[in-house]
Design a protein around this motif. Structure first.
Motif, PDB file in Angstrom:
ATOM      1  N   ALA A 182       0.862  -1.170   0.000  1.00 46.27           N
ATOM      2  CA  ALA A 182       0.000   0.000   0.000  1.00 46.27           C
ATOM      3  C   ALA A 182       0.909   1.234   0.000  1.00 46.27           C
ATOM      4  N   PRO A 183       0.415   2.390  -0.405  1.00 44.99           N
ATOM      5  CA  PRO A 183       1.261   3.591  -0.426  1.00 44.99           C
ATOM      6  C   PRO A 183       1.935   3.897   0.909  1.00 44.99           C
ATOM      7  N   LYS A 184       1.253   3.660   2.024  1.00 43.18           N
ATOM      8  CA  LYS A 184       1.848   3.944   3.331  1.00 43.18           C
ATOM      9  C   LYS A 184       3.046   3.028   3.600  1.00 43.18           C
ATOM     10  N   ASP A 185       2.964   1.773   3.137  1.00 46.41           N
ATOM     11  CA  ASP A 185       4.086   0.841   3.300  1.00 46.41           C
ATOM     12  C   ASP A 185       5.268   1.274   2.448  1.00 46.41           C
ATOM     13  N   ALA A 186       4.976   1.701   1.221  1.00 46.53           N
ATOM     14  CA  ALA A 186       6.044   2.156   0.327  1.00 46.53           C
ATOM     15  C   ALA A 186       6.758   3.369   0.914  1.00 46.53           C
ATOM     16  N   MET A 187       5.986   4.279   1.506  1.00 48.40           N
ATOM     17  CA  MET A 187       6.582   5.455   2.125  1.00 48.40           C
ATOM     18  C   MET A 187       7.467   5.055   3.299  1.00 48.40           C
ATOM     19  N   ALA A 188       6.984   4.123   4.111  1.00 49.20           N
ATOM     20  CA  ALA A 188       7.757   3.668   5.269  1.00 49.20           C
ATOM     21  C   ALA A 188       9.042   2.959   4.847  1.00 49.20           C
ATOM     22  N   ALA A 189       8.978   2.241   3.718  1.00 47.51           N
ATOM     23  CA  ALA A 189      10.152   1.506   3.236  1.00 47.51           C
ATOM     24  C   ALA A 189      11.081   2.368   2.396  1.00 47.51           C
ATOM     25  N   GLY A 190      10.602   3.553   2.002  1.00 43.43           N
ATOM     26  CA  GLY A 190      11.422   4.437   1.176  1.00 43.43           C
ATOM     27  C   GLY A 190      11.539   3.972  -0.260  1.00 43.43           C
ATOM     28  N   VAL A 191      10.462   3.341  -0.787  1.00 47.90           N
ATOM     29  CA  VAL A 191      10.484   2.833  -2.155  1.00 47.90           C
ATOM     30  C   VAL A 191       9.274   3.358  -2.927  1.00 47.90           C
ATOM     31  N   HIS A 192       9.300   3.125  -4.243  1.00 45.09           N
ATOM     32  CA  HIS A 192       8.220   3.585  -5.105  1.00 45.09           C
ATOM     33  C   HIS A 192       7.795   2.460  -6.043  1.00 45.09           C
ATOM     34  N   ASP A 193       6.605   2.615  -6.605  1.00 47.19           N
ATOM     35  CA  ASP A 193       6.095   1.629  -7.550  1.00 47.19           C
ATOM     36  C   ASP A 193       7.084   1.455  -8.705  1.00 47.19           C
ATOM     37  N   GLY A 194       7.425   0.185  -9.007  1.00 46.78           N
ATOM     38  CA  GLY A 194       8.353  -0.097 -10.093  1.00 46.78           C
ATOM     39  C   GLY A 194       9.799  -0.222  -9.670  1.00 46.78           C
ATOM     40  N   ASP A 195      10.132   0.189  -8.445  1.00 44.48           N
ATOM     41  CA  ASP A 195      11.510   0.040  -7.962  1.00 44.48           C
ATOM     42  C   ASP A 195      11.910  -1.436  -7.923  1.00 44.48           C
ATOM     43  N   ILE A 196      13.200  -1.680  -8.053  1.00 45.68           N
ATOM     44  CA  ILE A 196      13.749  -3.022  -7.931  1.00 45.68           C
ATOM     45  C   ILE A 196      14.624  -3.059  -6.677  1.00 45.68           C
ATOM     46  N   VAL A 197      14.366  -4.023  -5.789  1.00 47.89           N
ATOM     47  CA  VAL A 197      15.088  -4.108  -4.519  1.00 47.89           C
ATOM     48  C   VAL A 197      15.651  -5.511  -4.324  1.00 47.89           C
ATOM     49  N   SER A 198      16.481  -5.659  -3.284  1.00 52.69           N
ATOM     50  CA  SER A 198      16.957  -6.971  -2.833  1.00 52.69           C
ATOM     51  C   SER A 198      16.415  -7.204  -1.433  1.00 52.69           C
ATOM     52  N   VAL A 199      16.088  -8.450  -1.141  1.00 55.66           N
ATOM     53  CA  VAL A 199      15.596  -8.805   0.195  1.00 55.66           C
ATOM     54  C   VAL A 199      16.368 -10.017   0.704  1.00 55.66           C
ATOM     55  N   LYS A 200      16.400 -10.159   2.019  1.00 54.55           N
ATOM     56  CA  LYS A 200      17.119 -11.275   2.625  1.00 54.55           C
ATOM     57  C   LYS A 200      16.216 -12.029   3.584  1.00 54.55           C
TER      58      LYS A 200
END
Length: 217
Positions: free
Chosen positions: A152-170
Motif C-alpha cells: 500500500a502507499p503507506k508501506d512504500a513510504m515507510a520503506a522508502g520505495v516507489h512503484d516499479g523500484d527493484i530491490v533486494s531482500v534477505k
C-alpha cells in the motif's frame, strides 16, 4: 521559502537517510511472504469455453486487491502433451488469459516459460487449457512470475520505495537467502506481502507467513 517549509524538507531528508542507513546496517524493512502456487487467470470468453456458456467463476477465498481464488480448476498441457491437473483459477476475469507456473512446472510441461511481470505475456510460452466443457489453446500466455512485493502507499513510504523500484531482500533463516531483482508494486488495494513461487520458497526454506527484509533499494 518560510521556516516551516525548510523544517519539513529537512525532516523528510533525514527520514530518507535514516531508512537507507537502517537497510544498509541490516535492519531493513520487514515484509511477510506469500508463497504463490501455480494458477491461471482467464477471460470471460475462455471461462465459458472451459466451463460452459454463461458460466461465471465462483468464489472460494478472498485475496488482496479485489482478487479471489475460485472454486474452479483446470488442467494445463504442454507441447509434449505433459499435463498438470487441478490448477486453480483466480478471479475476477481479465482481458487476457495468463498461466503462471514455476520453473520446475515448465520443465515438467516441456515449455519455455519466460520470467515476466504479471500481464506481460507478449512472446511468452504457448499452453493448452482443458476444462470440464472444452479446451483453449494459447499461442502465448504461460509465464514464470517475476518475484515482487505488494505494498500500500503507506508501506512504500515507510520503506522508502516507489512503484516499479527493484530491490533486494534477505531471508534471515538457516539458508540466509538473498533475493535480487524484486519488483515493488504499489496500490491502495494491496496488502503488504512478497510473492515468490514454490521453487523459490523450497530452495530458501521459506513458507507463507515468514518474513524477509529489504536490504537494498
Amino acid at each position: 521559502m518560510d521556516n516551516s517549509n525548510v523544517e519539513l524538507i529537512t525532516k523528510m531528508v533525514l527520514e530518507a537517510v535514516e531508512k537507507k542507513n537502517a537497510a544498509q546496517s541490516g535492519e531493513g524493512f520487514l515484509v511477510p511472504i506469500g508463497v504463490s502456487a501455480r494458477h491461471i487467470h482467464l477471460t470471460q470468453e475462455h471461462v465459458e469455453i472451459l466451463f460452459g456458456e454463461g458460466y461465471h467463476l465462483t468464489k472460494f477465498k478472498e485475496l488482496m486487491g479485489g482478487q479471489f481464488a475460485s472454486n474452479e480448476k483446470v488442467t494445463i498441457v504442454g507441447l509434449k502433451l505433459r499435463a498438470i491437473e487441478n490448477v486453480r483459477v483466480l478471479g475476477p476475469v481479465r482481458k487476457n488469459t495468463q498461466v503462471e507456473i514455476s520453473a520446475t512446472d515448465a520443465i515438467s510441461l516441456g515449455v519455455k516459460a519466460p520470467i515476466r511481470e504479471s500481464g506481460n505475456i507478449a512472446g511468452s510460452a504457448p499452453i493448452a487449457i482443458i476444462g470440464p466443457k472444452g479446451a483453449v489453446y494459447l499461442n502465448e500466455g504461460c509465464i514464470v512470475a517475476k518475484r515482487h512485493i505488494h505494498m500500500a502507499p503507506k508501506d512504500a513510504m515507510a520503506a522508502g520505495v516507489h512503484d516499479g523500484d527493484i530491490v533486494s531482500v534477505k531471508a534471515d533463516n538457516e539458508r540466509g537467502t538473498i533475493f535480487n531483482n524484486v519488483q515493488i508494486r504499489v496500490d491502495d488495494s494491496f496488502t503488504l506481502e512478497m510473492h515468490i513461487d514454490t521453487d523459490e520458497a523450497n530452495a530458501a526454506q521459506i513458507k507463507s507467513g515468514d518474513t524477509v527484509r529489504i536490504v537494498s533499494c
